[in-house]
Design a protein around this motif. Sequence first.
Motif, mmCIF file in Angstrom:
data_model
loop_
_atom_site.group_PDB
_atom_site.id
_atom_site.type_symbol
_atom_site.label_atom_id
_atom_site.label_comp_id
_atom_site.label_asym_id
_atom_site.label_seq_id
_atom_site.Cartn_x
_atom_site.Cartn_y
_atom_site.Cartn_z
ATOM 1 N N ARG A 53 16.481 12.867 -15.502
ATOM 2 C CA ARG A 53 15.881 12.823 -14.168
ATOM 3 C C ARG A 53 14.468 13.411 -14.112
ATOM 4 N NH1 ARG A 53 19.161 9.667 -13.892
ATOM 5 N NH2 ARG A 53 20.740 9.259 -12.295
ATOM 6 N N LYS A 54 14.126 14.338 -14.974
ATOM 7 C CA LYS A 54 12.814 14.974 -14.946
ATOM 8 C C LYS A 54 11.998 14.436 -16.112
ATOM 9 C CE LYS A 54 14.623 19.116 -12.703
ATOM 10 N NZ LYS A 54 14.818 20.595 -12.805
ATOM 11 N N ILE A 55 11.164 13.443 -15.801
ATOM 12 C CA ILE A 55 10.550 12.614 -16.849
ATOM 13 C C ILE A 55 9.034 12.743 -16.840
ATOM 14 C CG2 ILE A 55 10.327 10.249 -17.722
ATOM 15 C CD1 ILE A 55 13.011 9.708 -16.111
ATOM 16 N N GLY A 56 8.465 12.929 -18.022
ATOM 17 C CA GLY A 56 7.021 12.930 -18.196
ATOM 18 C C GLY A 56 6.597 11.730 -19.024
ATOM 19 N N PHE A 57 5.436 11.171 -18.711
ATOM 20 C CA PHE A 57 4.924 9.996 -19.428
ATOM 21 C C PHE A 57 3.606 10.339 -20.110
ATOM 22 C CE2 PHE A 57 2.139 6.341 -19.734
ATOM 23 C CZ PHE A 57 2.949 5.381 -20.323
ATOM 24 N N MET A 58 3.484 9.911 -21.361
ATOM 25 C CA MET A 58 2.246 10.089 -22.118
ATOM 26 C C MET A 58 1.816 8.760 -22.713
ATOM 27 S SD MET A 58 3.334 13.682 -23.884
ATOM 28 C CE MET A 58 5.058 13.316 -23.548
ATOM 29 N N GLY A 59 0.539 8.436 -22.563
ATOM 30 C CA GLY A 59 0.103 7.132 -23.052
ATOM 31 C C GLY A 59 -1.389 7.016 -23.205
ATOM 32 N N THR A 60 -1.785 5.815 -23.602
ATOM 33 C CA THR A 60 -3.177 5.523 -23.862
ATOM 34 C C THR A 60 -3.980 5.510 -22.567
ATOM 35 O OG1 THR A 60 -4.669 3.952 -24.927
ATOM 36 C CG2 THR A 60 -2.855 3.024 -23.697
ATOM 37 N N LYS A 61 -5.278 5.714 -22.701
ATOM 38 C CA LYS A 61 -6.168 5.763 -21.538
ATOM 39 C C LYS A 61 -6.144 4.437 -20.772
ATOM 40 C CE LYS A 61 -10.984 6.800 -20.320
ATOM 41 N NZ LYS A 61 -12.320 7.112 -20.851
ATOM 42 N N MET A 62 -5.996 4.521 -19.472
ATOM 43 C CA MET A 62 -5.999 3.343 -18.620
ATOM 44 C C MET A 62 -7.402 3.184 -18.016
ATOM 45 S SD MET A 62 -2.774 2.619 -18.985
ATOM 46 C CE MET A 62 -1.199 3.415 -19.311
ATOM 47 N N PRO A 63 -7.852 1.983 -17.636
ATOM 48 C CA PRO A 63 -7.116 0.727 -17.748
ATOM 49 C C PRO A 63 -7.490 -0.102 -18.968
ATOM 50 C CG PRO A 63 -8.990 0.417 -16.320
ATOM 51 C CD PRO A 63 -9.080 1.832 -16.839
ATOM 52 N N GLU A 64 -8.105 0.499 -19.993
ATOM 53 C CA GLU A 64 -8.551 -0.303 -21.123
ATOM 54 C C GLU A 64 -7.407 -1.062 -21.789
ATOM 55 O OE1 GLU A 64 -9.508 2.688 -20.465
ATOM 56 O OE2 GLU A 64 -11.672 2.924 -20.686
ATOM 57 N N ASP A 65 -6.248 -0.414 -21.901
ATOM 58 C CA ASP A 65 -5.085 -1.071 -22.482
ATOM 59 C C ASP A 65 -4.251 -1.657 -21.341
ATOM 60 O OD1 ASP A 65 -2.746 -1.871 -23.731
ATOM 61 O OD2 ASP A 65 -2.677 -0.158 -25.082
ATOM 62 N N TYR A 66 -4.529 -2.915 -21.008
ATOM 63 C CA TYR A 66 -3.867 -3.548 -19.865
ATOM 64 C C TYR A 66 -2.363 -3.647 -20.044
ATOM 65 C CZ TYR A 66 -8.559 -4.958 -18.405
ATOM 66 O OH TYR A 66 -9.868 -4.953 -18.019
ATOM 67 N N ARG A 67 -1.910 -3.890 -21.263
ATOM 68 C CA ARG A 67 -0.479 -4.050 -21.488
ATOM 69 C C ARG A 67 0.259 -2.726 -21.268
ATOM 70 N NH1 ARG A 67 -3.422 -7.069 -24.480
ATOM 71 N NH2 ARG A 67 -3.720 -5.614 -26.220
ATOM 72 N N ALA A 68 -0.313 -1.625 -21.736
ATOM 73 C CA ALA A 68 0.295 -0.319 -21.494
ATOM 74 C C ALA A 68 0.304 0.003 -20.003
ATOM 75 C CB ALA A 68 -0.455 0.765 -22.269
ATOM 76 N N GLN A 69 -0.745 -0.398 -19.317
ATOM 77 C CA GLN A 69 -0.820 -0.177 -17.869
ATOM 78 C C GLN A 69 0.298 -0.930 -17.156
ATOM 79 O OE1 GLN A 69 -4.554 -1.366 -16.159
ATOM 80 N NE2 GLN A 69 -3.942 -0.864 -14.083
ATOM 81 N N LYS A 70 0.548 -2.153 -17.553
ATOM 82 C CA LYS A 70 1.607 -2.942 -16.921
ATOM 83 C C LYS A 70 2.985 -2.351 -17.213
ATOM 84 C CE LYS A 70 -1.131 -7.170 -17.110
ATOM 85 N NZ LYS A 70 -1.336 -8.478 -17.774
ATOM 86 N N ARG A 71 3.173 -1.841 -18.439
ATOM 87 C CA ARG A 71 4.453 -1.209 -18.766
ATOM 88 C C ARG A 71 4.684 0.020 -17.894
ATOM 89 N NH1 ARG A 71 2.816 -2.210 -24.037
ATOM 90 N NH2 ARG A 71 2.479 -0.005 -24.553
ATOM 91 N N LEU A 72 3.621 0.797 -17.668
ATOM 92 C CA LEU A 72 3.760 1.974 -16.809
ATOM 93 C C LEU A 72 4.093 1.568 -15.378
ATOM 94 C CD1 LEU A 72 3.625 4.972 -16.284
ATOM 95 C CD2 LEU A 72 1.124 4.802 -16.137
ATOM 96 N N GLU A 73 3.478 0.488 -14.894
ATOM 97 C CA GLU A 73 3.796 -0.004 -13.553
ATOM 98 C C GLU A 73 5.284 -0.373 -13.463
ATOM 99 O OE1 GLU A 73 1.188 -3.274 -12.983
ATOM 100 O OE2 GLU A 73 -0.624 -2.047 -12.805
ATOM 101 N N GLY A 74 5.754 -1.124 -14.473
ATOM 102 C CA GLY A 74 7.161 -1.501 -14.490
ATOM 103 C C GLY A 74 8.076 -0.302 -14.635
ATOM 104 N N PHE A 75 7.649 0.687 -15.410
ATOM 105 C CA PHE A 75 8.435 1.909 -15.631
ATOM 106 C C PHE A 75 8.627 2.657 -14.322
ATOM 107 C CE2 PHE A 75 8.737 6.365 -17.275
ATOM 108 C CZ PHE A 75 9.917 6.206 -17.989
ATOM 109 N N ARG A 76 7.545 2.795 -13.561
ATOM 110 C CA ARG A 76 7.644 3.489 -12.269
ATOM 111 C C ARG A 76 8.600 2.746 -11.327
ATOM 112 N NH1 ARG A 76 3.655 7.391 -11.359
ATOM 113 N NH2 ARG A 76 1.783 7.292 -12.686
ATOM 114 N N ILE A 77 8.485 1.411 -11.304
ATOM 115 C CA ILE A 77 9.361 0.612 -10.439
ATOM 116 C C ILE A 77 10.818 0.797 -10.835
ATOM 117 C CG2 ILE A 77 10.020 -1.750 -9.835
ATOM 118 C CD1 ILE A 77 7.021 -2.467 -10.059
ATOM 119 N N GLY A 78 11.090 0.771 -12.148
ATOM 120 C CA GLY A 78 12.454 0.947 -12.620
ATOM 121 C C GLY A 78 13.021 2.308 -12.262
#
Length: 346
Positions: free
Chosen positions: A191-216
């Motif tokens: 339940r207590k989740i942290g996300f680490m990833g590449t700088k946005m928005p240069e990596d569009y695919r990672a950005q979309k995954r994060l969007e989907g992750f938040r929705i899920g």
Amino acid sequence: MRSLPPKSVEPGRAQLTLRDVAEAANVSEMTVSRVLRNRGEVSAATRLRVMEAARALGYVPNKIAGALASNRVNLVGVIIPSLSNAVFPLVLSGISKVLDDTPLQPVFGATHYSPEREEKVIYEMLSWRPSGMVVAGIEHTEASRAMLANSGVPVVEVMDVDGDPVDAVVGISHRAAGRRIAREIARRGYRKIGFMGTKMPEDYRAQKRLEGFRIGLREYDIELVDTLFYSGSSGLRKGREMTKEMITKHPDLDFLHYSNDMIAAGGLLYCLENGYDVPNDLGIAGFNAVEILDGLPMRLATMNSKRFEIGRAAAEIIAARVAGVPCDQAVTMDAVFDEGETLRKV
């Protein structure tokens, strides 16, 4: 895997000509030729008008004009964001596997995640009149899209299907993949989740995954506790550094999700070295199923993004279109979830 109906066997739409540029700039074809070849005297204003018209249309001069009867070479331009990123070698392997059995040869260019650099690489590759183009991603500048759309050759955008492709497209839905990972994490009680990833928005695919992750996560009434982003190349050290920063800031986290396996591996090693009970007290997941990490102390939870299969399918489309054979114009692969050993069992 899902695909759309076969596309016309035509390699691409008709190529733009000097006449098209001349009409758009309201000058003669000779003037356009002088400007694009940088020969002869042309006023600065006229030169600017011609260059703007060419860029808007997506016109690319032909560097082999008159050298070959077909004005084509047996090369396929392949443009990816990085040659050092562990994600892309499998894509290139899939492309090469197919083209090895054809007269076509791949040539590779890297954009370093820069839209401006991508414009230059596309321009140079198309100026040699390749038989086809494979380009990572579906987000481009207007000039890049215009050049690809008016190239007169088959163009296949790969890795991502969440958007509007120029021509053919092969990839996965990154939003769907992010949503799937979120569900798998929530189902296991984290339940207590942290996300680490590449700088946005240069990596569009990672950005979309994060969007989907938040929705899920929101489907389970969960919001991310925090996010942490980095720029530069992925690596174990980067994963260690980010994990230390995230856990120091939020010691009560029970899950760490990373945008790729390389930084996830660094995070896993940091957690194990510092006595964290993975996956019981702290779960970990990455993305991409990178094979070179198979020797880790624990097998990472991740998503197989079908990179080899994507490369192979893209090359098959190019080869078929060049040969005049009907083929699919859009292929969506289903990313496969692997719970590994860093998630609780359900």
